[in-house]
Design a protein around this motif. Structure first.
Motif, PDB file in Angstrom:
ATOM      1  N   PRO A 245      20.956   9.088 -26.760  1.00  0.00           N
ATOM      2  CA  PRO A 245      21.564   9.891 -27.833  1.00  0.00           C
ATOM      3  C   PRO A 245      21.715   9.167 -29.171  1.00  0.00           C
ATOM      4  CG  PRO A 245      23.199   9.285 -26.157  1.00  0.00           C
ATOM      5  CD  PRO A 245      21.857   8.879 -25.622  1.00  0.00           C
ATOM      6  N   GLN A 246      21.724   7.838 -29.174  1.00  0.00           N
ATOM      7  CA  GLN A 246      21.920   7.104 -30.434  1.00  0.00           C
ATOM      8  C   GLN A 246      20.702   7.266 -31.335  1.00  0.00           C
ATOM      9  OE1 GLN A 246      23.074   3.064 -29.851  1.00  0.00           O
ATOM     10  NE2 GLN A 246      23.392   2.643 -32.029  1.00  0.00           N
ATOM     11  N   THR A 247      20.930   7.765 -32.533  1.00  0.00           N
ATOM     12  CA  THR A 247      19.834   8.120 -33.447  1.00  0.00           C
ATOM     13  C   THR A 247      18.957   6.922 -33.791  1.00  0.00           C
ATOM     14  OG1 THR A 247      21.211   9.849 -34.422  1.00  0.00           O
ATOM     15  CG2 THR A 247      19.273   9.157 -35.673  1.00  0.00           C
ATOM     16  N   GLU A 248      19.571   5.785 -34.092  1.00  0.00           N
ATOM     17  CA  GLU A 248      18.791   4.611 -34.505  1.00  0.00           C
ATOM     18  C   GLU A 248      17.843   4.164 -33.400  1.00  0.00           C
ATOM     19  OE1 GLU A 248      22.008   4.924 -34.734  1.00  0.00           O
ATOM     20  OE2 GLU A 248      22.485   4.859 -36.890  1.00  0.00           O
ATOM     21  N   VAL A 249      18.336   4.164 -32.156  1.00  0.00           N
ATOM     22  CA  VAL A 249      17.511   3.743 -31.025  1.00  0.00           C
ATOM     23  C   VAL A 249      16.353   4.715 -30.829  1.00  0.00           C
ATOM     24  CG1 VAL A 249      17.470   3.323 -28.526  1.00  0.00           C
ATOM     25  CG2 VAL A 249      19.436   2.583 -29.886  1.00  0.00           C
ATOM     26  N   ARG A 250      16.626   6.006 -30.953  1.00  0.00           N
ATOM     27  CA  ARG A 250      15.579   7.019 -30.775  1.00  0.00           C
ATOM     28  C   ARG A 250      14.460   6.833 -31.786  1.00  0.00           C
ATOM     29  NH1 ARG A 250      19.376  11.256 -30.503  1.00  0.00           N
ATOM     30  NH2 ARG A 250      18.383  12.241 -32.288  1.00  0.00           N
ATOM     31  N   PHE A 251      14.825   6.559 -33.028  1.00  0.00           N
ATOM     32  CA  PHE A 251      13.783   6.439 -34.046  1.00  0.00           C
ATOM     33  C   PHE A 251      13.041   5.119 -33.961  1.00  0.00           C
ATOM     34  CE2 PHE A 251      15.694  10.170 -35.995  1.00  0.00           C
ATOM     35  CZ  PHE A 251      14.546  10.845 -36.396  1.00  0.00           C
ATOM     36  N   ILE A 252      13.670   4.069 -33.474  1.00  0.00           N
ATOM     37  CA  ILE A 252      12.933   2.833 -33.198  1.00  0.00           C
ATOM     38  C   ILE A 252      11.897   3.107 -32.106  1.00  0.00           C
ATOM     39  CG2 ILE A 252      13.100   0.514 -32.201  1.00  0.00           C
ATOM     40  CD1 ILE A 252      15.820   0.260 -33.613  1.00  0.00           C
ATOM     41  N   GLY A 253      12.341   3.800 -31.046  1.00  0.00           N
ATOM     42  CA  GLY A 253      11.423   4.164 -29.968  1.00  0.00           C
ATOM     43  C   GLY A 253      10.301   5.072 -30.452  1.00  0.00           C
ATOM     44  N   LEU A 254      10.640   6.009 -31.358  1.00  0.00           N
ATOM     45  CA  LEU A 254       9.625   6.921 -31.876  1.00  0.00           C
ATOM     46  C   LEU A 254       8.567   6.164 -32.674  1.00  0.00           C
ATOM     47  CD1 LEU A 254       8.639   9.815 -32.231  1.00  0.00           C
ATOM     48  CD2 LEU A 254      10.169  10.030 -34.213  1.00  0.00           C
ATOM     49  N   ASN A 255       8.993   5.178 -33.459  1.00  0.00           N
ATOM     50  CA  ASN A 255       8.033   4.372 -34.219  1.00  0.00           C
ATOM     51  C   ASN A 255       7.090   3.623 -33.289  1.00  0.00           C
ATOM     52  OD1 ASN A 255       8.455   4.027 -37.405  1.00  0.00           O
ATOM     53  ND2 ASN A 255      10.412   4.543 -36.482  1.00  0.00           N
ATOM     54  N   ILE A 256       7.651   3.028 -32.227  1.00  0.00           N
ATOM     55  CA  ILE A 256       6.813   2.311 -31.260  1.00  0.00           C
ATOM     56  C   ILE A 256       5.871   3.273 -30.554  1.00  0.00           C
ATOM     57  CG2 ILE A 256       6.842   0.935 -29.141  1.00  0.00           C
ATOM     58  CD1 ILE A 256       9.546  -0.184 -30.066  1.00  0.00           C
ATOM     59  N   LEU A 257       6.371   4.462 -30.219  1.00  0.00           N
ATOM     60  CA  LEU A 257       5.559   5.478 -29.545  1.00  0.00           C
ATOM     61  C   LEU A 257       4.371   5.898 -30.409  1.00  0.00           C
ATOM     62  CD1 LEU A 257       5.356   7.390 -27.057  1.00  0.00           C
ATOM     63  CD2 LEU A 257       6.700   9.049 -28.372  1.00  0.00           C
ATOM     64  N   ILE A 258       4.606   6.110 -31.689  1.00  0.00           N
ATOM     65  CA  ILE A 258       3.531   6.517 -32.603  1.00  0.00           C
ATOM     66  C   ILE A 258       2.450   5.443 -32.675  1.00  0.00           C
ATOM     67  CG2 ILE A 258       2.978   6.961 -35.030  1.00  0.00           C
ATOM     68  CD1 ILE A 258       5.716   8.367 -35.241  1.00  0.00           C
ATOM     69  N   ILE A 259       2.853   4.178 -32.756  1.00  0.00           N
ATOM     70  CA  ILE A 259       1.879   3.085 -32.812  1.00  0.00           C
ATOM     71  C   ILE A 259       1.050   3.047 -31.526  1.00  0.00           C
ATOM     72  CG2 ILE A 259       1.619   0.569 -32.877  1.00  0.00           C
ATOM     73  CD1 ILE A 259       4.081   0.520 -34.732  1.00  0.00           C
ATOM     74  N   CYS A 260       1.708   3.214 -30.378  1.00  0.00           N
ATOM     75  CA  CYS A 260       0.987   3.232 -29.093  1.00  0.00           C
ATOM     76  C   CYS A 260      -0.019   4.381 -29.045  1.00  0.00           C
ATOM     77  CB  CYS A 260       1.968   3.355 -27.934  1.00  0.00           C
ATOM     78  SG  CYS A 260       2.996   1.907 -27.649  1.00  0.00           S
ATOM     79  N   LEU A 261       0.393   5.549 -29.535  1.00  0.00           N
ATOM     80  CA  LEU A 261      -0.501   6.711 -29.506  1.00  0.00           C
ATOM     81  C   LEU A 261      -1.711   6.499 -30.413  1.00  0.00           C
ATOM     82  CD1 LEU A 261       2.084   9.660 -29.458  1.00  0.00           C
ATOM     83  CD2 LEU A 261       0.684   8.808 -27.568  1.00  0.00           C
ATOM     84  N   PHE A 262      -1.515   5.811 -31.534  1.00  0.00           N
ATOM     85  CA  PHE A 262      -2.653   5.522 -32.404  1.00  0.00           C
ATOM     86  C   PHE A 262      -3.614   4.536 -31.746  1.00  0.00           C
ATOM     87  CE2 PHE A 262      -0.583   7.669 -35.899  1.00  0.00           C
ATOM     88  CZ  PHE A 262      -1.646   8.074 -36.689  1.00  0.00           C
ATOM     89  N   ILE A 263      -3.084   3.620 -30.940  1.00  0.00           N
ATOM     90  CA  ILE A 263      -3.960   2.709 -30.194  1.00  0.00           C
ATOM     91  C   ILE A 263      -4.812   3.500 -29.211  1.00  0.00           C
ATOM     92  CG2 ILE A 263      -3.996   0.838 -28.496  1.00  0.00           C
ATOM     93  CD1 ILE A 263      -1.486  -0.284 -29.870  1.00  0.00           C
ATOM     94  N   TYR A 264      -4.191   4.477 -28.540  1.00  0.00           N
ATOM     95  CA  TYR A 264      -4.960   5.310 -27.608  1.00  0.00           C
ATOM     96  C   TYR A 264      -5.900   6.263 -28.351  1.00  0.00           C
ATOM     97  CZ  TYR A 264      -2.373   3.453 -23.693  1.00  0.00           C
ATOM     98  OH  TYR A 264      -1.860   2.606 -22.747  1.00  0.00           O
ATOM     99  N   LEU A 265      -5.552   6.610 -29.585  1.00  0.00           N
ATOM    100  CA  LEU A 265      -6.487   7.386 -30.405  1.00  0.00           C
ATOM    101  C   LEU A 265      -7.756   6.576 -30.649  1.00  0.00           C
ATOM    102  CD1 LEU A 265      -7.247   9.749 -32.300  1.00  0.00           C
ATOM    103  CD2 LEU A 265      -6.011   8.561 -34.117  1.00  0.00           C
ATOM    104  N   ALA A 266      -7.595   5.273 -30.946  1.00  0.00           N
ATOM    105  CA  ALA A 266      -8.763   4.405 -31.150  1.00  0.00           C
ATOM    106  C   ALA A 266      -9.612   4.333 -29.889  1.00  0.00           C
ATOM    107  CB  ALA A 266      -8.303   3.001 -31.563  1.00  0.00           C
ATOM    108  N   GLU A 267      -8.970   4.267 -28.719  1.00  0.00           N
ATOM    109  CA  GLU A 267      -9.739   4.253 -27.477  1.00  0.00           C
ATOM    110  C   GLU A 267     -10.443   5.584 -27.257  1.00  0.00           C
ATOM    111  OE1 GLU A 267      -9.252   3.412 -22.661  1.00  0.00           O
ATOM    112  OE2 GLU A 267      -7.720   2.722 -24.068  1.00  0.00           O
ATOM    113  N   GLY A 268      -9.753   6.688 -27.573  1.00  0.00           N
ATOM    114  CA  GLY A 268     -10.388   8.007 -27.435  1.00  0.00           C
ATOM    115  C   GLY A 268     -11.601   8.148 -28.332  1.00  0.00           C
ATOM    116  N   ILE A 269     -11.505   7.629 -29.554  1.00  0.00           N
ATOM    117  CA  ILE A 269     -12.645   7.695 -30.472  1.00  0.00           C
ATOM    118  C   ILE A 269     -13.796   6.833 -29.961  1.00  0.00           C
ATOM    119  CG2 ILE A 269     -13.405   7.021 -32.789  1.00  0.00           C
ATOM    120  CD1 ILE A 269     -10.701   7.957 -33.832  1.00  0.00           C
ATOM    121  N   SER A 270     -13.479   5.699 -29.333  1.00  0.00           N
ATOM    122  CA  SER A 270     -14.547   4.855 -28.773  1.00  0.00           C
ATOM    123  C   SER A 270     -15.254   5.580 -27.627  1.00  0.00           C
ATOM    124  CB  SER A 270     -13.982   3.518 -28.300  1.00  0.00           C
ATOM    125  OG  SER A 270     -13.239   3.654 -27.105  1.00  0.00           O
ATOM    126  N   ILE A 271     -14.513   6.388 -26.854  1.00  0.00           N
ATOM    127  CA  ILE A 271     -15.132   7.187 -25.787  1.00  0.00           C
ATOM    128  C   ILE A 271     -16.066   8.234 -26.390  1.00  0.00           C
ATOM    129  CG2 ILE A 271     -14.689   8.813 -23.900  1.00  0.00           C
ATOM    130  CD1 ILE A 271     -11.997   7.353 -23.483  1.00  0.00           C
TER     131      ILE A 271
END
Length: 327
Positions: A245-271
């Motif tokens: 529920p803590q807003t700051e923690v959620r948005f730190i996690g969201l930032n990390i999540l977005i970076i991870c998803l972009f890494i998988y986007l790069a792998e998807g493009i390589s496929i």
């Protein structure tokens, strides 16, 4: 003898490549600043001329050309549109220089992207801290104001492009929420977009380097590139923080999540690249597909999923070469 040495030294600088490098690089910077629609496309590959000519000319002549490029671009913009001069020019230049230095070192593709990315993030953080100190304004307020102004500018441009009034109204009505979300996820968005820009410029540089006899590292078959397996645990942990529920923690996690998803986007493009290569799809159709991927958000989500689930499915093993029509 002394005269010949001096002539050779001058020849290192004032030659065709030196002048052409300044002209092409300056034109690129000016296009980014003055032409909104073209600039938004050109900006992705704007470090490429710097990267190419800095490598071809060498460090000393390359730095001299960069200095003259910045001076010429700023001078011309100062005459045409003084308000368009912004620090992005320096970021573009540094991106080209950092990439050139990384390509000389025979690193892996991961390291060749990661180290310039970290260097650029450090420079960006330094700029932000300096501006915050100078203005007495907290960094996030400066970012919030910048994003708010960018959204208002986009609304104005959309109006000139005859985009439906319903879409423009929807953006205008939700501008405060959009601004807040983009401000809170700004670190991830900048990191991910910079990483993709570096990746694309590395790939785009290869034919230019090889056609002009410049050294280009052997990264192997990049269409077989895979994200490190441990990234999945970071993705899961980041997703878990969204339940806190803590807003700051959620948005730190969201930032990390977005970076991870972009890494998988790069792998998807390589496929996708592996599929196009194996099926021998003509170059023009490859360009059209990649452009479609860039402008269609739904396709991006599908490709992210493709990269993510490749950890278990290994989609490349199901791709077979196209049948020879002559058989």
């Amino acid at each position: 003898a002394a005269g010949q040495v001096l002539k050779n030294e001058w020849g290192r600088f004032f030659n065709r490549d030196f002048v052409l490098g300044i002209a092409v690089s300056s034109l690129t910077l000016i296009s980014v600043a003055l032409i909104p629609l073209v600039g938004s496309i050109v900006i992705i590959f704007s470090p490429l001329p710097i990267l190419f000519y800095y490598t071809k000319l060498g460090r000393i002549a390359g730095l001299a050309a960069i200095g003259l490029t910045l001076g010429l671009a700023i001078f011309i913009l100062g005459l045409i549109s003084p308000e368009k001069i912004f620090p992005l020019f320096l970021v573009i230049v540094l991106t080209g220089v950092f990439l050139s230095e990384a390509l000389k070192r025979e690193w892996s593709i991961d390291k060749t992207v990661a180290i310039p990315l970290l260097a650029l993030m450090a420079v960006g953080a330094g700029f932000l801290a300096f501006h915050s100190f100078q203005s007495g304004q907290p960094p996030w307020e400066f970012i919030n104001a910048y994003i708010h102004n960018s959204i208002q500018e986009n609304i104005r441009i959309y109006g000139e492009l005859n985009i439906s009034s319903e879409q423009i109204t929807l953006i205008r009505d939700n501008a405060p929420q959009i601004t807040r979300f983009l401000t809170l996820t700004f670190p991830a968005i900048v990191t991910a977009s910079t990483g993709i820009c570096l990746w694309l410029n590395i790939l785009a540089a290869r034919p230019f380097f090889r056609n002009h006899g410049l050294h280009y590292p052997d990264f192997g078959d990049l269409t077989r590139w895979k994200a490190p397996e441990k990234i999945i645990w970071l993705l899961i942990a980041a997703g878990g923080t969204l339940l806190i529920p803590q807003t700051e923690v959620r948005f730190i996690g969201l930032n990390i999540l977005i970076i991870c998803l972009f890494i998988y986007l790069a792998e998807g493009i390589s496929i996708i690249g592996y599929f196009l290569k194996v099926k021998k799809v003509p170059f023009i159709f490859r360009v059209m597909l990649y452009f479609l991927i860039l402008v269609q958000q739904y396709l991006l989500l599908i490709i992210v999923a493709l990269g993510l689930f490749d950890l278990w499915a290994d989609f490349r093993k199901f791709i077979r070469p196209a049948a020879d029509p002559g058989v």
